[in-house]
Write a protein that holds these residues in place. Structure first.
Motif, mmCIF file in Angstrom:
data_model
loop_
_atom_site.group_PDB
_atom_site.id
_atom_site.type_symbol
_atom_site.label_atom_id
_atom_site.label_comp_id
_atom_site.label_asym_id
_atom_site.label_seq_id
_atom_site.Cartn_x
_atom_site.Cartn_y
_atom_site.Cartn_z
ATOM 1 N N LEU A 207 17.046 -19.207 5.614
ATOM 2 C CA LEU A 207 18.442 -18.881 5.334
ATOM 3 C C LEU A 207 19.373 -19.452 6.397
ATOM 4 C CD1 LEU A 207 18.058 -15.227 4.053
ATOM 5 C CD2 LEU A 207 18.972 -17.163 2.754
ATOM 6 N N ILE A 210 19.805 -23.070 5.515
ATOM 7 C CA ILE A 210 20.637 -23.242 4.318
ATOM 8 C C ILE A 210 22.104 -22.978 4.635
ATOM 9 C CG2 ILE A 210 21.163 -22.272 2.043
ATOM 10 C CD1 ILE A 210 18.120 -21.728 1.756
ATOM 11 N N ILE A 211 22.366 -21.865 5.322
ATOM 12 C CA ILE A 211 23.748 -21.514 5.668
ATOM 13 C C ILE A 211 24.364 -22.564 6.582
ATOM 14 C CG2 ILE A 211 25.175 -19.824 6.908
ATOM 15 C CD1 ILE A 211 23.129 -17.687 5.936
ATOM 16 N N HIS A 214 25.685 -25.845 5.007
ATOM 17 C CA HIS A 214 26.903 -25.775 4.198
ATOM 18 C C HIS A 214 28.169 -25.589 5.049
ATOM 19 C CE1 HIS A 214 25.228 -25.651 0.067
ATOM 20 N NE2 HIS A 214 24.137 -25.270 0.708
ATOM 21 N N LYS A 240 20.577 -23.589 -2.368
ATOM 22 C CA LYS A 240 20.572 -22.166 -2.021
ATOM 23 C C LYS A 240 19.448 -21.431 -2.745
ATOM 24 C CE LYS A 240 25.502 -21.969 -0.907
ATOM 25 N NZ LYS A 240 26.798 -21.296 -1.163
ATOM 26 N N ILE A 281 23.834 -12.591 4.008
ATOM 27 C CA ILE A 281 23.972 -13.135 2.662
ATOM 28 C C ILE A 281 24.826 -12.170 1.838
ATOM 29 C CG2 ILE A 281 21.810 -14.430 2.675
ATOM 30 C CD1 ILE A 281 20.455 -12.109 1.270
ATOM 31 N N TRP A 284 21.726 -12.009 -4.086
ATOM 32 C CA TRP A 284 20.490 -12.761 -4.281
ATOM 33 C C TRP A 284 19.809 -12.275 -5.548
ATOM 34 C CZ3 TRP A 284 16.021 -9.974 -4.705
ATOM 35 C CH2 TRP A 284 16.051 -8.657 -4.220
#
Length: 299
Positions: A207, A210-211, A214, A240, A281, A284
């Motif tokens: 995560l 991924i975060i 971006h 994501k 997050i 999900w």
């Protein structure tokens, strides 16, 4: 016995390395002896890694212990203890004899893994074709076991840092690392077995990557223009999603039966709900393909 009148500096954040070298070194599905890892990007920048594990194969739990130890060192601490590592990764205040041995064995594997990393091409890219050889050579976690007395109290399972890890030096050269609050790993009402520790860290690491991919400022040098000015290219944004296949592979669960995998998915739900409560997050969902659980999708 070493006597030190010191106090440990606080370590609120877990340092996570994000480069491919870090991921490959701790991939348990690869060769169990000497490995050669080649990292290639669109610009064909190559990092050559040779390493030898002398005390067993490194996996996801070792990766977590490694990052926890690095966090102690970067906080300015000269020493770390097994108990502090356990507390920082969300294990709580009680370190059982069995888990103490598990953490100790992991530290030993890290301290006994020899690593050589040739990052010359990475250096040349980052410093505009500087052809200087940049080679990092050391043990993965350079440390030694010591008997430590701090303010009259004897600390068992204590280690002293001897040098900086080659993996950290490469990650700093590439600027590919992040910090996440340790509280993300402190999940209430979740039994902290070795498997749960692996799952928590795997999800947090993925995560974080991924975060980070971006974020608007995320860019890297792609080359130089005819005038000699650097050209920056937008870094690739990661999808994501996290596939269950990648979770089961990295956490050594590929051969688990359906009942075990169902139990793992229930643990993952608790972890993700905690991450949501801590604002890592937002939303999900579990997604299926051909009737089978395939991936986790994040908003």
């Amino acid at each position: 016995m070493t006597k030190e009148n010191i106090q440990f500096n606080p370590t609120d954040d877990l340092v996570i390395l994000l480069d491919k070298v870090f991921k490959n070194v701790f991939n348990p599905t690869r060769s169990k002896k000497i490995r050669h890892v080649f990292e290639n990007s669109a610009q064909t920048v190559k990092t050559v890694v040779t390493f030898e594990t002398l005390k067993g194969v490194l996996g996801e739990f070792d990766k977590l212990i490694f990052c926890a130890a690095l966090s102690e060192q970067l906080a300015g601490n000269k020493f770390f203890t097994l108990r502090r590592l356990w507390q920082k990764i969300g294990g709580g205040h009680t370190l059982t004899a069995a888990m103490k041995k598990t953490v100790s064995d992991s530290v030993e594997r890290l301290a006994c893994t020899r690593v050589t990393i040739d990052a010359s091409e990475v250096n040349a890219k980052n410093h505009y074709n500087n052809n200087e050889k940049v080679i990092f050579r050391n043990y993965l976690l350079p440390c030694k076991s010591v008997e430590l007395e701090i303010n009259g109290q004897i600390f068992e399972g204590t280690y002293q840092f001897l040098d900086t890890s080659p993996l950290l030096e490469v990650a700093e050269l590439k600027k590919q690392f992040t910090k996440q609050p340790f509280e993300l790993l402190n999940i209430p009402k979740l039994h902290n077995s070795e498997l749960v520790m692996k799952l928590k860290f795997f999800l947090l690491e993925r995560l974080a990557a991924i975060i980070g991919s971006h974020k608007k400022h995320k860019a890297h040098i792609a080359g130089k223009s005819e005038g000699g000015k650097p050209i920056y290219k937008r870094a690739k944004q990661l999808q994501k999603i996290i596939t269950f296949e990648s979770i089961f592979e990295q956490c050594e669960l590929k051969d688990a039966d359906n009942g075990k995998k169902r139990d793992v998915r229930n643990v993952i739900k608790k972890i993700l709900n905690h991450f949501k409560d801590k604002n890592l997050i937002t939303e999900w969902t579990f997604e299926k393909k051909n009737g089978e659980y395939y991936s986790i999708h994040f908003e």
